[in-house]
Design a protein around this motif. Structure first.
Motif, PDB file in Angstrom:
ATOM      1  N   VAL A  12       1.024  -1.214   0.049  1.00 30.86           N
ATOM      2  CA  VAL A  12       0.054   0.069  -0.157  1.00 30.86           C
ATOM      3  C   VAL A  12       0.846   1.174  -0.066  1.00 30.86           C
ATOM      4  CG1 VAL A  12      -2.069  -1.067   1.184  1.00 30.86           C
ATOM      5  CG2 VAL A  12      -0.125  -0.187   2.472  1.00 30.86           C
ATOM      6  N   THR A  13       0.145   2.513  -0.517  1.00 34.59           N
ATOM      7  CA  THR A  13       1.261   3.481  -0.436  1.00 34.59           C
ATOM      8  C   THR A  13       0.650   4.309   0.767  1.00 34.59           C
ATOM      9  OG1 THR A  13      -0.682   4.639  -1.840  1.00 34.59           O
ATOM     10  CG2 THR A  13       0.942   3.844  -2.960  1.00 34.59           C
ATOM     11  N   GLY A  14       1.552   5.314   1.230  1.00 34.68           N
ATOM     12  CA  GLY A  14       1.115   6.315   2.199  1.00 34.68           C
ATOM     13  C   GLY A  14       0.689   5.643   3.733  1.00 34.68           C
ATOM     14  N   THR A  15      -0.254   6.464   4.375  1.00 33.93           N
ATOM     15  CA  THR A  15      -0.683   5.620   5.741  1.00 33.93           C
ATOM     16  C   THR A  15      -2.207   5.622   5.493  1.00 33.93           C
ATOM     17  OG1 THR A  15      -0.898   7.926   6.472  1.00 33.93           O
ATOM     18  CG2 THR A  15       1.271   6.592   7.054  1.00 33.93           C
ATOM     19  N   LEU A  16      -2.891   4.698   6.366  1.00 29.03           N
ATOM     20  CA  LEU A  16      -4.420   4.411   6.285  1.00 29.03           C
ATOM     21  C   LEU A  16      -5.119   4.816   7.347  1.00 29.03           C
ATOM     22  CD1 LEU A  16      -4.181   1.013   4.214  1.00 29.03           C
ATOM     23  CD2 LEU A  16      -4.174   3.136   3.493  1.00 29.03           C
ATOM     24  N   GLY A  17      -6.231   5.130   7.197  1.00 27.70           N
ATOM     25  CA  GLY A  17      -6.985   5.280   8.372  1.00 27.70           C
ATOM     26  C   GLY A  17      -7.252   6.926   8.810  1.00 27.70           C
TER      27      GLY A  17
ATOM     28  N   VAL B 206      -4.764  13.388  -1.682  1.00 26.08           N
ATOM     29  CA  VAL B 206      -3.810  13.412  -2.836  1.00 26.08           C
ATOM     30  C   VAL B 206      -3.899  12.268  -3.722  1.00 26.08           C
ATOM     31  CG1 VAL B 206      -1.384  13.693  -3.257  1.00 26.08           C
ATOM     32  CG2 VAL B 206      -2.456  14.821  -1.330  1.00 26.08           C
ATOM     33  N   PRO B 207      -4.316  12.265  -5.053  1.00 27.69           N
ATOM     34  CA  PRO B 207      -4.533  11.139  -5.995  1.00 27.69           C
ATOM     35  C   PRO B 207      -2.906  10.663  -6.278  1.00 27.69           C
ATOM     36  CG  PRO B 207      -5.220  13.183  -7.099  1.00 27.69           C
ATOM     37  CD  PRO B 207      -4.806  13.644  -5.612  1.00 27.69           C
ATOM     38  N   GLN B 208      -2.694   9.346  -6.123  1.00 27.04           N
ATOM     39  CA  GLN B 208      -1.413   8.811  -6.232  1.00 27.04           C
ATOM     40  C   GLN B 208      -1.102   8.842  -7.852  1.00 27.04           C
ATOM     41  OE1 GLN B 208       0.984   9.068  -4.475  1.00 27.04           O
ATOM     42  NE2 GLN B 208       0.074   8.970  -2.045  1.00 27.04           N
ATOM     43  N   ILE B 209      -1.242   9.534  -8.803  1.00 26.62           N
ATOM     44  CA  ILE B 209      -1.114   9.365 -10.380  1.00 26.62           C
ATOM     45  C   ILE B 209       0.363   9.032 -10.498  1.00 26.62           C
ATOM     46  CG2 ILE B 209      -0.883  10.611 -12.543  1.00 26.62           C
ATOM     47  CD1 ILE B 209      -3.776  10.571 -11.488  1.00 26.62           C
TER      48      ILE B 209
ATOM     49  N   PHE C  51      -7.881   6.978  -0.404  1.00 31.18           N
ATOM     50  CA  PHE C  51      -7.365   7.343  -1.768  1.00 31.18           C
ATOM     51  C   PHE C  51      -5.989   7.113  -1.907  1.00 31.18           C
ATOM     52  CE2 PHE C  51     -11.521   9.516  -1.357  1.00 31.18           C
ATOM     53  CZ  PHE C  51     -12.102   8.498  -2.228  1.00 31.18           C
ATOM     54  N   GLU C  52      -5.391   6.133  -1.133  1.00 39.43           N
ATOM     55  CA  GLU C  52      -4.316   5.698  -1.344  1.00 39.43           C
ATOM     56  C   GLU C  52      -4.075   4.407  -2.261  1.00 39.43           C
ATOM     57  OE1 GLU C  52      -1.346   6.838  -0.332  1.00 39.43           O
ATOM     58  OE2 GLU C  52      -2.081   8.109   1.196  1.00 39.43           O
TER      59      GLU C  52
END
Ligand code: ADP
Ligand code: MG
Length: 329
Positions: free
Chosen positions: A161-166, A198-201, A269-270
């Motif tokens: 997964v990208t980034g952090t969740l929750g 932030v969309p992870q384009i 939105f990760e």
């Protein structure tokens, strides 16, 4: 008829055949993909925001609503590995909305559109007898045959997964619990994650250059998205709860809340996906060079029933879908 489950409903309305052989992916992924006569396929997706369901004017400013409605669409484009190009905006406006608020909504949408060089090429405007309704359609392009799908996970893949969740769910919880004039720095971080995803384009684009990847964006919650991958790819997935990346500010909440938000809160939105282990380290390095953290949260299991398992406090058990479903009572 009362609708019990949006996913069942979508399956019911799915056409039994397609008129156009140019369609490569129809209903069932983050975006639809069809062939064009150029070296690019087109990717189209649409997502809406409804007042009272996705936001209230207490939790989101007009600017946030415009920004987020484009962001959630760009997140689907990211999950297909595509480059966003054009968008259409459809809006139903309640009588009491002032022109100033509408301008602010468009300012939010345009901020993101400018950032990703997306042009607004049309839409529709009507009045609404109830709340605000905003729907955005985004059209993007991806190199022919290179769109990244949900159905391509294979046993042995690393699940990442990208980034952090929750964070988004925690931010929403803060907004719903109390409306304050000032928030702590940690609260502000979480609220910002809810209002301005932030969309992870860039990450989707990197994956296009790997031989095989599987990808989904996290709109309904990690658990729900993992089930979608498992069903589409006909595999099982095992994740380790302790490997799920959490931000420092979410650590202020108790164990049960933070894990519920990270697994089922939604609107992160990760991206979540899978890659062969031989490609994973290179992918991770490329992303980290651009400041996007990637976490290995588990793996794809040998073929079996299409289930999702979670290792939690030394025990392994099935992870229920549990994400947001619009029609569950
Ligand atoms: P996502 O969370 O990635 O935006 P959704 O869960 O909203 O995806 O939708 C799943 C799939 O069903 C997508 O391919 C979407 O385009 C399609 N879909 C959703 N609603 C409808 C509808 N009313 N009619 C036809 N297709 C739909
Ligand atoms: Mg999606």
């Amino acid at each position: 008829m009362s609708i019990q489950d949006e996913f069942q409903f979508i399956n019911k309305v799915r056409p039994s055949y397609l008129h156009n052989s140019t369609i490569k992916v129809g209903i069932g992924d983050d975006g639809a993909v069809y062939e064009t006569s150029s070296e690019y396929d087109q990717v189209v997706c649409q997502d809406s925001m409804v007042e009272g369901i996705h936001f209230t004017t207490k939790t989101m400013s007009a600017y946030d609503i415009g920004y987020k409605c484009l962001a959630v669409n760009l997140s689907d484009i990211a999950a297909m590995g595509a480059i966003p190009k054009y968008c259409l905006v459809s809006i139903a406006i309640p009588k009491h909305w002032a022109e100033q608020e509408l301008s602010a909504l468009y300012d939010g949408l345009k901020e993101l559109a400018n950032q990703y060089k997306v042009d607004v090429i049309g839409g529709d405007t009507t009045s609404s007898m109830s709340g605000l309704f905003l729907s955005v359609t985004v059209i993007g392009v991806v190199e022919k045959g290179r769109a990244i799908l949900r159905q391509t996970a294979q046993p042995g893949d690393v699940v990442f997964v990208t980034g952090t969740l929750g964070d988004s769910a925690a931010g929403l919880n803060i907004l719903l619990e109390s409306v304050k004039d000032t928030y702590s720095k940690d609260e502000e971080f979480l609220i910002h994650r809810h209002q301005r995803p932030v969309p992870q384009i860039g990450i989707g684009r990197k994956l296009v250059h790997f031989e095989r990847a599987c990808l989904n964006d996290i709109s309904d919650g990690l658990a729900s998205e993992l089930h979608e991958i498992a069903e589409s790819s006909q595999v099982s997935i095992r994740i380790n709860r302790d490997k799920i990346p959490l931000s420092r500010p979410i650590q202020n909440f108790d164990e049960s809340k933070k894990w519920t938000w990270a697994l089922t809160g939604g609107e992160d939105f990760e991206l979540v996906g899978s890659l062969p282990p031989s490609d994973y380290e290179l992918f991770k390095q490329q992303c980290e060079r651009e400041g996007v953290h990637i976490s290995d949260i588990g793996s794809v299991l040998p073929k079996g029933e299409h289930s999702v398992l979670i290792l939690e406090e030394g025990k392994e058990h099935p992870l229920q879908k549990g994400g947001y479903n619009h029609f569950k009572k």
